[in-house]
Design a protein around this motif. Sequence first.
Motif, mmCIF file in Angstrom:
data_model
loop_
_atom_site.group_PDB
_atom_site.id
_atom_site.type_symbol
_atom_site.label_atom_id
_atom_site.label_comp_id
_atom_site.label_asym_id
_atom_site.label_seq_id
_atom_site.Cartn_x
_atom_site.Cartn_y
_atom_site.Cartn_z
ATOM 1 N N THR A 133 -15.637 28.224 6.271
ATOM 2 C CA THR A 133 -14.346 28.309 6.978
ATOM 3 C C THR A 133 -13.760 26.918 7.210
ATOM 4 O O THR A 133 -13.478 26.519 8.339
ATOM 5 N N GLU A 136 -7.743 25.015 6.115
ATOM 6 C CA GLU A 136 -6.886 25.539 7.176
ATOM 7 C C GLU A 136 -5.567 24.771 7.233
ATOM 8 O O GLU A 136 -5.513 23.574 6.949
ATOM 9 N N GLU A 148 -9.111 30.828 8.763
ATOM 10 C CA GLU A 148 -9.640 29.789 7.880
ATOM 11 C C GLU A 148 -10.246 30.398 6.615
ATOM 12 O O GLU A 148 -10.829 31.475 6.648
ATOM 13 N N GLU A 149 -10.117 29.663 5.514
ATOM 14 C CA GLU A 149 -10.724 30.058 4.253
ATOM 15 C C GLU A 149 -11.907 29.142 3.958
ATOM 16 O O GLU A 149 -12.026 28.051 4.527
ATOM 17 N N THR A 150 -12.777 29.582 3.053
ATOM 18 C CA THR A 150 -13.973 28.812 2.724
ATOM 19 C C THR A 150 -13.908 28.297 1.297
ATOM 20 O O THR A 150 -13.626 29.052 0.360
ATOM 21 N N LYS A 175 -3.981 25.710 -1.644
ATOM 22 C CA LYS A 175 -5.148 26.016 -2.473
ATOM 23 C C LYS A 175 -5.930 24.736 -2.705
ATOM 24 O O LYS A 175 -5.457 23.626 -2.438
ATOM 25 N N MET A 196 -4.729 30.249 -2.033
ATOM 26 C CA MET A 196 -5.838 30.606 -1.157
ATOM 27 C C MET A 196 -5.330 31.117 0.184
ATOM 28 O O MET A 196 -5.866 32.078 0.750
ATOM 29 N N SER A 197 -4.288 30.470 0.726
ATOM 30 C CA SER A 197 -3.714 30.846 2.020
ATOM 31 C C SER A 197 -2.199 30.867 1.921
ATOM 32 O O SER A 197 -1.603 29.976 1.303
#
Length: 264
Positions: A133, A136, A148-150, A175, A196-197
């Motif tokens: 995570t 962000e 949050e992305e990992t 990304k 990604m987000s």
Amino acid sequence: MRTTLLRSGSAIAAAMGIALAASAGTLFHDDFEDASLDSVWLLDHPQNGAGDGPPVWVHADGVLSQTNPKPGDPTYAVIEGDGWPESYGVVAKVRLDEWEDHDRSRAGVGMWLDDTDNFQGYTWLIHERLTDTNMEFLNDGRAWFGAEETFEVALGDWYWVKASIDAGTGDIMGKVWPAAAGDHDPSTTAEPADWMSTFAFGGFGGVRPPTSRAGLNGGAGTGGGFSTASFDDVFVYDGDGPDVLTAVDAAGKASTTWGVLKTR
């Protein structure tokens, strides 16, 4: 070789009465190969919170590095553009050189940096951790976007970090993907097809005014946090992404090349 284009490519083309290829979208590019930085870079700006002295930006060996582990917040190498479209993106190669897991440890790219608000803006970051995570968005000094992305990163390795802001839709997107040390053109790499987000940026700390300023976020350590980072091959772009900016005539034949990417 460095390409610095401080006005929108479409605006320049319109003034010259020519058309642009659809993929031509580079507004600014720096590979840091010149002996000194261009005057478009601003490395010293006001901050909200002081660290252990000011940020220390070092330009050497074809990269730009922020070497103070606790440089204060925010810490940007600011690109002071001129006449960019409100919707644009930034992509840069980022390498983490030192790191301690902490909320104040971070590195990434920023957009719509506001000179009336200590050059804060919207920023897409490797943040807090290296393995979980850790990707962000932040509206500087106002709100984290959450969710949050990992993406696992390692000290000493290079990564392409890319973000885009769309003033029309109200979306901000980010990304990240691996980069080789010899990569210098993101369009030739294995960029993920999807973002990604994606967020509506107005929902997190309010809407900032669009500006022709982007930047490299080199950390935010104040009382805690410990991180340093290096950057290479920075692009600011509009349209679908950075590319060689080429003017074309009505028949579609390349007539004038305004910028080229470096080769090694």
